[in-house]
Motif scaffolding. Structure first.
Motif, PDB file in Angstrom:
ATOM      1  N   THR A 191       3.200  38.922  -3.257  1.00  0.00           N
ATOM      2  CA  THR A 191       4.077  38.075  -4.073  1.00  0.00           C
ATOM      3  C   THR A 191       3.952  38.437  -5.550  1.00  0.00           C
ATOM      4  N   PRO A 192       5.062  38.619  -6.270  1.00  0.00           N
ATOM      5  CA  PRO A 192       4.975  38.842  -7.713  1.00  0.00           C
ATOM      6  C   PRO A 192       4.597  37.541  -8.424  1.00  0.00           C
ATOM      7  N   GLN A 193       3.467  37.533  -9.135  1.00  0.00           N
ATOM      8  CA  GLN A 193       2.956  36.303  -9.738  1.00  0.00           C
ATOM      9  C   GLN A 193       2.626  36.516 -11.214  1.00  0.00           C
ATOM     10  N   HIS A 194       2.827  35.486 -11.982  1.00  0.00           N
ATOM     11  CA  HIS A 194       2.501  35.539 -13.404  1.00  0.00           C
ATOM     12  C   HIS A 194       1.987  34.165 -13.835  1.00  0.00           C
ATOM     13  N   TYR A 195       0.700  34.106 -14.182  1.00  0.00           N
ATOM     14  CA  TYR A 195       0.081  32.888 -14.680  1.00  0.00           C
ATOM     15  C   TYR A 195      -0.276  33.120 -16.147  1.00  0.00           C
ATOM     16  N   GLU A 196       0.199  32.250 -17.029  1.00  0.00           N
ATOM     17  CA  GLU A 196      -0.079  32.462 -18.443  1.00  0.00           C
ATOM     18  C   GLU A 196      -0.144  31.135 -19.201  1.00  0.00           C
ATOM     19  N   TYR A 197      -0.848  31.197 -20.336  1.00  0.00           N
ATOM     20  CA  TYR A 197      -0.985  30.042 -21.216  1.00  0.00           C
ATOM     21  C   TYR A 197      -1.540  28.831 -20.454  1.00  0.00           C
ATOM     22  N   VAL A 198      -2.751  29.037 -19.957  1.00  0.00           N
ATOM     23  CA  VAL A 198      -3.479  27.996 -19.237  1.00  0.00           C
ATOM     24  C   VAL A 198      -4.726  27.660 -20.055  1.00  0.00           C
ATOM     25  N   ARG A 199      -4.988  26.364 -20.257  1.00  0.00           N
ATOM     26  CA  ARG A 199      -6.125  25.947 -21.065  1.00  0.00           C
ATOM     27  C   ARG A 199      -6.958  24.906 -20.315  1.00  0.00           C
ATOM     28  N   VAL A 200      -8.277  25.128 -20.275  1.00  0.00           N
ATOM     29  CA  VAL A 200      -9.220  24.162 -19.708  1.00  0.00           C
ATOM     30  C   VAL A 200     -10.189  23.792 -20.822  1.00  0.00           C
ATOM     31  N   GLU A 201     -10.313  22.493 -21.120  1.00  0.00           N
ATOM     32  CA  GLU A 201     -11.176  22.088 -22.227  1.00  0.00           C
ATOM     33  C   GLU A 201     -11.869  20.758 -21.917  1.00  0.00           C
ATOM     34  N   ASN A 202     -13.098  20.668 -22.429  1.00  0.00           N
ATOM     35  CA  ASN A 202     -13.899  19.446 -22.297  1.00  0.00           C
ATOM     36  C   ASN A 202     -14.065  19.056 -20.823  1.00  0.00           C
ATOM     37  N   PHE A 203     -14.828  19.893 -20.117  1.00  0.00           N
ATOM     38  CA  PHE A 203     -15.034  19.709 -18.684  1.00  0.00           C
ATOM     39  C   PHE A 203     -16.526  19.641 -18.407  1.00  0.00           C
ATOM     40  N   THR A 204     -16.947  18.682 -17.566  1.00  0.00           N
ATOM     41  CA  THR A 204     -18.358  18.513 -17.222  1.00  0.00           C
ATOM     42  C   THR A 204     -18.515  18.390 -15.711  1.00  0.00           C
ATOM     43  N   GLY A 205     -19.778  18.550 -15.227  1.00  0.00           N
ATOM     44  CA  GLY A 205     -20.073  18.325 -13.823  1.00  0.00           C
ATOM     45  C   GLY A 205     -20.695  19.523 -13.138  1.00  0.00           C
ATOM     46  N   LYS A 206     -20.467  19.616 -11.824  1.00  0.00           N
ATOM     47  CA  LYS A 206     -21.050  20.670 -11.004  1.00  0.00           C
ATOM     48  C   LYS A 206     -19.947  21.373 -10.204  1.00  0.00           C
ATOM     49  N   CYS A 207     -20.134  22.685  -9.995  1.00  0.00           N
ATOM     50  CA  CYS A 207     -19.142  23.437  -9.232  1.00  0.00           C
ATOM     51  C   CYS A 207     -19.798  24.651  -8.597  1.00  0.00           C
ATOM     52  N   ARG A 208     -19.134  25.203  -7.584  1.00  0.00           N
ATOM     53  CA  ARG A 208     -19.600  26.455  -6.995  1.00  0.00           C
ATOM     54  C   ARG A 208     -19.189  27.630  -7.889  1.00  0.00           C
ATOM     55  N   SER A 209     -17.907  27.697  -8.248  1.00  0.00           N
ATOM     56  CA  SER A 209     -17.415  28.701  -9.203  1.00  0.00           C
ATOM     57  C   SER A 209     -16.591  27.969 -10.252  1.00  0.00           C
ATOM     58  N   PHE A 210     -16.854  28.278 -11.508  1.00  0.00           N
ATOM     59  CA  PHE A 210     -16.054  27.635 -12.551  1.00  0.00           C
ATOM     60  C   PHE A 210     -14.682  28.290 -12.632  1.00  0.00           C
ATOM     61  N   LEU A 211     -14.642  29.587 -12.820  1.00  0.00           N
ATOM     62  CA  LEU A 211     -13.386  30.335 -12.823  1.00  0.00           C
ATOM     63  C   LEU A 211     -13.415  31.311 -11.664  1.00  0.00           C
ATOM     64  N   LEU A 212     -12.429  31.195 -10.774  1.00  0.00           N
ATOM     65  CA  LEU A 212     -12.332  32.101  -9.640  1.00  0.00           C
ATOM     66  C   LEU A 212     -10.984  32.797  -9.677  1.00  0.00           C
ATOM     67  N   VAL A 213     -11.019  34.120  -9.767  1.00  0.00           N
ATOM     68  CA  VAL A 213      -9.806  34.935  -9.717  1.00  0.00           C
ATOM     69  C   VAL A 213     -10.050  36.056  -8.716  1.00  0.00           C
ATOM     70  N   ARG A 214      -9.242  36.090  -7.667  1.00  0.00           N
ATOM     71  CA  ARG A 214      -9.398  37.150  -6.659  1.00  0.00           C
ATOM     72  C   ARG A 214      -8.151  37.198  -5.781  1.00  0.00           C
ATOM     73  N   PRO A 215      -7.966  38.287  -5.033  1.00  0.00           N
ATOM     74  CA  PRO A 215      -6.813  38.362  -4.126  1.00  0.00           C
ATOM     75  C   PRO A 215      -6.863  37.257  -3.070  1.00  0.00           C
ATOM     76  N   TRP A 216      -5.685  36.743  -2.716  1.00  0.00           N
ATOM     77  CA  TRP A 216      -5.546  35.720  -1.687  1.00  0.00           C
ATOM     78  C   TRP A 216      -4.690  36.299  -0.567  1.00  0.00           C
ATOM     79  N   THR A 217      -5.298  36.463   0.605  1.00  0.00           N
ATOM     80  CA  THR A 217      -4.614  37.179   1.679  1.00  0.00           C
ATOM     81  C   THR A 217      -4.454  36.356   2.949  1.00  0.00           C
ATOM     82  N   GLN A 218      -4.560  35.058   2.854  1.00  0.00           N
ATOM     83  CA  GLN A 218      -4.411  34.240   4.052  1.00  0.00           C
ATOM     84  C   GLN A 218      -2.935  34.155   4.455  1.00  0.00           C
ATOM     85  N   PHE A 219      -2.635  34.529   5.673  1.00  0.00           N
ATOM     86  CA  PHE A 219      -1.295  34.416   6.233  1.00  0.00           C
ATOM     87  C   PHE A 219      -0.232  35.055   5.328  1.00  0.00           C
ATOM     88  N   TYR A 220      -0.477  36.287   4.909  1.00  0.00           N
ATOM     89  CA  TYR A 220       0.521  36.938   4.071  1.00  0.00           C
ATOM     90  C   TYR A 220       1.047  38.180   4.769  1.00  0.00           C
TER      91      TYR A 220
END
Length: 447
Positions: free
Chosen positions: A339-368
């Motif tokens: 799929t042709p995709q374009h994600y831009e001008y995204v802002r995350v600010e003032n975030f607290t807590g616990k997570c497995r991954s804070f920023l995750l960017v990778r190919p997504w190949t489920q049912f494609y």
């Protein structure tokens, strides 16, 4: 005497001028691309019951509470009557009312009193099949419990509950998935909780939205939509609620999610717009933009904010002043090779807590399934920024590069995180123009 009066007036005018000059004028808020944010986004005024017109209380029209009988026909008759009589609000009083799919008309609204429950049928038979939008495609599928199409000014409010009776649907899904690991969401037929399409000026506030069989809230081709102070829940333990996304925003713009608690067995806020090699050519698909998520609390979710897996072009997205108890990912950018995709001008600010991954960017190949396309655009993510982050992470920077997409202009500012990853953060930098300012990981400054 006249001179004294004139002098007094001048003195008062000067005093007012000075007071005005000292008064602090709120600074215009901007979107990440620099465009001004309309005042609508920061207006916290809530809809009141009195604003919704004549009240149609279900029990005044023969709808019974306390019975397990499915009363879809009776409740729909009240909605249709309200529409014919000039509009108003359908009031669900204290008690439990079982129903299948309901369809709201122009001028009608829904108010659920505290102690009132609109409860979905456990049989998919009670939900109509119509042409709808599901998983980035337009097709015939089961309608939701609450449906609204082509309405200006639709509201769902009150302190009551919409309960999707999800558990039997979840059980069936996991049985199907055990028998066939490739079982898709559409293979295991399940209704959504709310579906609103082609509508403007929509508010969903204060209600409890729980146990959806499938996606909890789905909007398609809508604008000026507010989700305010909601409790959105599906099971994340024992029998988990598969694909019970909290809020799916599909080809929409001007959307606010404020003050919501979200605990679901999938992503919380998801931007969608289409999928497939030629998805950008289909008129039913499109972008999502001007989305503000703020002051939210995440319990257990897969992603606090996810762009994909059915997204084309998303921009001007802000997630701020939020806390996560136990999320897999805070920002998840799913990159589909088909799929042709374009994600831009995204802002995350003032975030607290616990997570497995804070920023995750990778190919997504489920049912494609990728088709041949000589002019296939290169997907990309650009102008993604983070600031004011205080979290404990399994992996803070979980970013994978690919020949199928380009990453550029990512910035991190005022970051102080604990990172439990085996490999130090930012060791690999598959991002062109990666900027770090006052970034501290495990007590060590990173440059």
């Amino acid at each position: 005497m006249m001179f004294r009066t004139l002098s007094l007036c001048l003195l008062l005018a000067m005093t007012c001028t000075m007071a005005t000059a000292k008064k602090k004028v709120p600074q215009q808020q901007l979107w990440p691309n620099g465009e001004p944010m309309a005042a609508w986004f920061t207006d916290t005024t809530k809809v009141q019951l009195a604003d919704l017109g004549r009240q149609y209380v279900l029990t005044d029209y023969g709808v019974r509470q306390g019975t397990t009988d499915i009363q879809t026909r009776q409740i729909q008759a009240v909605i249709d009557r309200a529409a014919q009589e000039g509009g108003g609000v359908i009031v669900v009083p204290r008690g439990t009312f079982f129903t299948g799919s309901l369809f709201f008309r122009q001028g009608t609204n829904l108010y659920i009193e505290e102690g009132g429950v609109l409860k979905g049928s456990e049989r998919v038979h009670d939900f109509e099949i119509r042409e709808t939008r599901i998983e980035g495609q337009t097709c015939k599928y089961f309608t939701a419990l609450v449906n609204a199409d082509s309405i200006n000014g639709f509201t769902i409010a009150g302190r009551g509950t919409i309960d999707g009776s999800g558990e039997p649907y979840w059980e069936e899904f996991w049985i199907r998935r055990k028998w066939n690991p490739q079982c898709t969401n559409k293979d295991a037929q399940r209704p959504r909780l709310t579906y609103i399409s082609n509508s403007s000026n929509v508010t969903i506030q204060d209600v409890r939205l729980i146990n959806s069989p499938f996606w909890t809230n789905h909007i398609y081709r809508c604008d000026h939509v507010r989700y305010i102070d909601l409790y959105i829940y599906s099971s994340t333990q024992d029998i988990k609620g598969p694909s019970t996304d909290a809020i799916d925003i599909d080809v929409c713009h001007d959307v606010v999610v404020r003050g919501c608690y979200m605990n679901v067995n999938d992503d919380a806020v998801v931007l969608k717009g289409g999928k497939g090699t030629f998805a950008d050519k289909a008129p039913e698909n499109g972008p999502c933009y001007n989305v503000l998520v703020e002051n939210c609390h995440y319990g257990t979710v897969h992603g606090c904010m996810t762009l994909g897996s059915e997204s084309l072009h998303d921009w001007n997205v802000i997630m701020r002043n939020c806390h996560a108890d136990n999320t897999n990912n805070v920002l998840w950018l799913k990159m589909r090779p088909d799929t042709p995709q374009h994600y831009e001008y995204v802002r995350v600010e003032n975030f607290t807590g616990k997570c497995r991954s804070f920023l995750l960017v990778r190919p997504w190949t489920q049912f494609y399934q990728k088709e041949e396309r000589p002019d296939m655009p290169l997907s990309q993510c650009n102008d993604i920024s983070f600031s004011g982050i205080r979290m404990e992470c399994g992996t803070f920077f979980n970013v994978t590069g690919s020949d199928n997409y380009a990453l550029k202009n990512f910035s991190f500012e005022n970051i102080d995180v604990k990172d439990n990853a085996k490999e130090p953060a930012f060791t690999k930098r598959p991002v062109e123009n990666l900027k770090l300012s006052n970034v501290v990981v495990n007590g060590n400054p990173i440059e």
